[in-house]
Enzyme design. Structure first.
Site, PDB file in Angstrom:
ATOM      1  N   GLU A   1    -110.879   8.753  72.110  1.00  0.00           N
ATOM      2  CA  GLU A   1    -111.226   8.285  73.428  1.00  0.00           C
ATOM      3  C   GLU A   1    -112.274   9.080  73.967  1.00  0.00           C
ATOM      4  OE1 GLU A   1    -107.713   8.347  75.821  1.00  0.00           O
ATOM      5  OE2 GLU A   1    -108.654   7.897  77.605  1.00  0.00           O
TER       6      GLU A   1
ATOM      7  N   ARG B   1    -100.113  15.731  63.270  1.00  0.00           N
ATOM      8  CA  ARG B   1    -101.401  16.553  63.993  1.00  0.00           C
ATOM      9  C   ARG B   1    -101.692  17.779  63.396  1.00  0.00           C
ATOM     10  NH1 ARG B   1    -102.092  14.149  68.930  1.00  0.00           N
ATOM     11  NH2 ARG B   1    -103.176  15.736  69.690  1.00  0.00           N
TER      12      ARG B   1
ATOM     13  N   LYS C   1    -107.028  17.815  74.610  1.00  0.00           N
ATOM     14  CA  LYS C   1    -108.310  17.690  75.447  1.00  0.00           C
ATOM     15  C   LYS C   1    -108.007  17.963  76.738  1.00  0.00           C
ATOM     16  CE  LYS C   1    -109.328  13.550  73.432  1.00  0.00           C
ATOM     17  NZ  LYS C   1    -109.798  12.256  73.107  1.00  0.00           N
TER      18      LYS C   1
HETATM   19  P1  ATP Z   1    -105.715  15.014  72.636  1.00  0.00           P
HETATM   20  O1  ATP Z   1    -104.018  15.231  72.736  1.00  0.00           O
HETATM   21  O2  ATP Z   1    -106.167  16.319  72.296  1.00  0.00           O
HETATM   22  O3  ATP Z   1    -106.205  14.532  74.138  1.00  0.00           O
HETATM   23  P2  ATP Z   1    -105.746  12.508  71.251  1.00  0.00           P
HETATM   24  O4  ATP Z   1    -104.991  12.252  70.193  1.00  0.00           O
HETATM   25  O5  ATP Z   1    -105.507  12.059  72.720  1.00  0.00           O
HETATM   26  O6  ATP Z   1    -106.016  14.093  71.614  1.00  0.00           O
HETATM   27  P3  ATP Z   1    -108.056  10.804  70.666  1.00  0.00           P
HETATM   28  O7  ATP Z   1    -109.364  10.775  71.227  1.00  0.00           O
HETATM   29  O8  ATP Z   1    -107.101   9.703  70.949  1.00  0.00           O
HETATM   30  O9  ATP Z   1    -107.230  12.238  70.996  1.00  0.00           O
HETATM   31  O10 ATP Z   1    -108.033  10.803  69.084  1.00  0.00           O
HETATM   32  C1  ATP Z   1    -108.761  10.299  68.236  1.00  0.00           C
HETATM   33  C2  ATP Z   1    -108.041  10.569  66.931  1.00  0.00           C
HETATM   34  O11 ATP Z   1    -107.987  11.945  66.512  1.00  0.00           O
HETATM   35  C3  ATP Z   1    -106.791   9.888  66.988  1.00  0.00           C
HETATM   36  O12 ATP Z   1    -106.533   8.849  65.713  1.00  0.00           O
HETATM   37  C4  ATP Z   1    -105.778  10.908  66.861  1.00  0.00           C
HETATM   38  O13 ATP Z   1    -104.480  10.756  66.358  1.00  0.00           O
HETATM   39  C5  ATP Z   1    -106.562  12.194  66.101  1.00  0.00           C
HETATM   40  N1  ATP Z   1    -106.339  13.397  66.582  1.00  0.00           N
HETATM   41  C6  ATP Z   1    -106.167  13.808  67.967  1.00  0.00           C
HETATM   42  N2  ATP Z   1    -105.830  14.979  67.794  1.00  0.00           N
HETATM   43  C7  ATP Z   1    -105.234  15.408  66.668  1.00  0.00           C
HETATM   44  C8  ATP Z   1    -104.947  16.525  65.935  1.00  0.00           C
HETATM   45  N3  ATP Z   1    -104.465  17.760  66.566  1.00  0.00           N
HETATM   46  N4  ATP Z   1    -104.708  16.388  64.631  1.00  0.00           N
HETATM   47  C9  ATP Z   1    -104.862  15.382  63.969  1.00  0.00           C
HETATM   48  N5  ATP Z   1    -105.532  14.322  64.452  1.00  0.00           N
HETATM   49  C10 ATP Z   1    -105.775  14.425  65.737  1.00  0.00           C
HETATM   50 MG    MG Z   2    -105.574   9.771  72.881  1.00  0.00          MG
END
Ligand code: ATP
Ligand code: MG
Length: 583
Positions: free
Chosen positions: A56, A281, A291
């Site tokens: 995102e 994660r 983020k």
């Molecule tokens: P955040 O919690 O930091 O906002 P998010 O999951 O909302 O992270 P996205 O931009 O939606 O961030 O993530 C893109 C991809 O990266 C998704 O498939 C998500 O599952 C993966 N991802 C995000 N954070 C992690 C993490 N800590 N470890 C492994 N994969 C991750």
């Molecule tokens: Mg997300």
């Protein structure tokens, strides 16, 4: 400490040529790879492997994303498949093109290539809308007039079933009409939603008539004011996967409970069905990988920006001096698990060091200079001393470092009164100057405050290059730079951004910023560098002998003007992870 490392080591797959994108990436075995192997065996997707990385664009990518990127791109590359980069931009309020640009740069830097397959969920807004209309027509969705708060009340809890919305049984015609008018902008934000008719009694809260669309009169970074209704993540993600022909839709464990809904939408629409698979994660000690919290650090000025070298963002660690190879090796090493755990930061730093040790040229720098005057060395003489750039990689070549009558050494390498076991320079003691000569301390100069400001030595001309033809032993070899030829530099030393292993601040009322480490940045303003570093470009990485690995910062000016160079210390030399493993 919990550690989710369960996977076996690297296994090669004979006969499968990976595409160029991730050829260099290590290929660890893990349960997701095993699923792909099984699907290839049963020909589930006609031999296709097609993954996606779906960020995102509401912040910069961090180390957790690196794990997901390496997994998605690495798997596809191993099996001759494809990976799409897809921006999951269904939430107009928090998304910006700055983030899109940074994400593109970061995935490229990590070493992966999506070729011509860069997509946006917003590319599919019309198709998603049409599918929503289809669900209404088939009696599987309805327009609901409950407020967000009422929807929450009606949803029930983990122990109590939900209540049906009073609008659930309105006619198909009425819902179609209201949904069209929602799209046309007739209603204010939050006044209505489109919801699926699933099951208000389901033990899975996600299945209790979830919202598909909400009204948001907000400009979108790509579609502008074209839409004022936006699909929810759950209604968008699986359908986007389906449109793109994704085979394995790999996401993190918190989406496990959403999988029944992912499957429900795809089945209800009767479209191509990708398989969602969840993994753990990445969590790292002393580090926040969210983020939202990273954005707060930036906007509240706790760090100097998203690419501050203390940040766990990919742009931050790149600026700090981490290499993409090190991150890929780390991701392969930690493997995947079905339960969340926490990985030690020292383990990441171990991989950073391993790669830097093998690849970075050596140089000499003095962080806290103490002047040394060699009284019997000819005034004005400069000798070029031979120095190898890497102890066991000849291809990195060699250079000369100028030796002169006045030098700088590290303040720490001199003691007027040496404590027991201190073998470096002190009055009457002899040490080796790396690549230089053996010198013996004869006297010292102090200022009015009693601080040592210079050390006087004599050198032995028979020990050029640091050799001892008579076989005599000296216990210490120290680094130095020529005072006359040295470059001035600012060197930034880092500690962890947080003082505790889990900085999330879970305890009541304690904000995570209370755990910030006030000593996370130390700026050394008067460092001295050997002159061969004058042309080092931003991003170049070196080992400063005895001090650690350092990288030229983007603030640096290395155009031989009077401006200073700026280096970041990437990591110190001591590898606490490797030490712990060998116990
Ligand atoms: P955040 O919690 O930091 O906002 P998010 O999951 O909302 O992270 P996205 O931009 O939606 O961030 O993530 C893109 C991809 O990266 C998704 O498939 C998500 O599952 C993966 N991802 C995000 N954070 C992690 C993490 N800590 N470890 C492994 N994969 C991750
Ligand atoms: Mg997300």
């Amino acid at each position: 400490m919990p550690d989710s490392h369960h996977d076996s080591p690297v296994i090669a797959t004979p006969g499968v040529e990976p595409n160029a994108a991730a050829e260099a990436a290590p290929r660890p075995n893990n349960f997701v790879r095993q699923i792909v192997l099984d699907d290839l065996k049963t020909n589930k997707y006609q031999g296709r492997v097609h993954t996606r990385f779906p960020p995102e664009p509401n912040g910069y990518l961090h180390l957790g994303h690196a794990k997901s990127i390496c997994l998605n791109f690495g798997l596809a590359a191993e099996f001759g498949g494809k990976t799409n980069l897809r921006f999951d931009d269904t939430n107009p309020c928090k998304e910006e093109t700055e983030y899109v640009d940074s994400i593109i740069a970061d995935v490229r830097w990590l070493g992966f290539d999506w070729e011509d397959r860069m997509f946006y969920a917003s590319d599919y807004f019309q198709q998603l809308y049409d599918w929503a209309v289809q669900l209404i027509r088939e009696g599987k969705a309805f327009v609901c007039d409950l407020t967000a708060e009422q929807i929450r009340e009606y949803r029930g809890t983990l122990t109590a079933p939900g209540k049906q919305s009073p609008y659930r049984n309105r006619t198909v015609e009425e819902s179609l009409d209201l949904f069209a008018r929602m799209k046309q902008g007739e209603f204010p934000d939050g006044s209505r939603t489109l919801r699926a008719k699933v099951d208000m009694a389901s033990p899975n809260l996600n299945m209790r008539d979830p919202v598909l669309y909400r009204i948001l009169h907000a400009g979108h970074h790509r579609t502008g004011s074209q839409w004022c209704i936006y699909p929810m993540y759950d209604f968008a993600h699986g359908q986007c996967d389906s449109i793109e022909g994704i085979t394995h839709s790999i996401c993190t464990l918190e989406f496990e409970d959403h999988r029944p809904l992912y499957d429900w939408f795809i089945d209800a629409l009767g479209i191509y069905h990708p398989q969602q698979i969840e993994f753990d994660r990445l969590n790292l000690t002393y580090t926040l990988l969210s983020k939202r919290k990273l954005l707060q650090l930036v906007s509240d000025g706790h760090v100097r920006g998203w690419d501050d070298p203390r940040m766990p963002t990919l742009s931050g660690v790149r600026r700090r001096g981490y290499s993409p190879e090190a991150l890929r090796n780390f991701c392969a090493d930690i493997g995947l698990s079905k339960t969340n755990g926490t990985i030690e930061l020292a383990r990441l730093e171990h991989h950073v060091r391993e790669h830097l040790n093998a690849t970075s040229p050596r140089a000499m720098a003095v962080l806290r200079p103490l002047k040394v005057v060699i009284d019997n060395y000819p005034e004005g003489q400069i000798e070029p001393m031979d120095a190898v750039n890497h102890p066991d990689n000849e291809s990195l070549g060699s250079r000369t470092v100028p030796f002169s009558r006045e030098l700088y050494i590290e303040q720490d390498d001199f003691r007027e009164v040496p404590p027991k076991g201190f073998h470096r320079l002190s009055p009457g003691k002899e040490v080796r100057l790396r690549y230089g000569y053996l010198v013996t301390c004869t006297s010292l100069e102090k200022d009015e405050a009693g601080e040592v400001v210079a050390v006087h030595c004599t050198y032995d001309p028979a020990t050029r290059g640091g050799n001892t033809p008579d076989g005599r032993k000296v216990k210490a070899t120290i680094h130095w730079v020529s005072a006359e030829k040295a470059l001035d530099a600012e060197v930034r030393l880092y500690e962890t951004l947080f003082t505790c292993e889990d900085p999330n601040g879970a305890s009541d009322g304690v904000d995570f910023t209370a755990n910030l480490n006030s000593k996370s940045l130390e700026v050394v303003t008067h460092a001295k560098l050997e002159p061969s570093l004058a042309d080092a470009k931003a991003g170049s990485r070196y080992q400063f002998e005895r001090l650690g690995y350092f990288c030229v910062d983007s603030d640096s000016t290395s155009d031989n003007t009077s401006d200073k160079m700026v280096f970041n210390r990437t990591v110190a030399l001591k590898d606490s992870w490797a030490k712990q493993q060998s116990k």
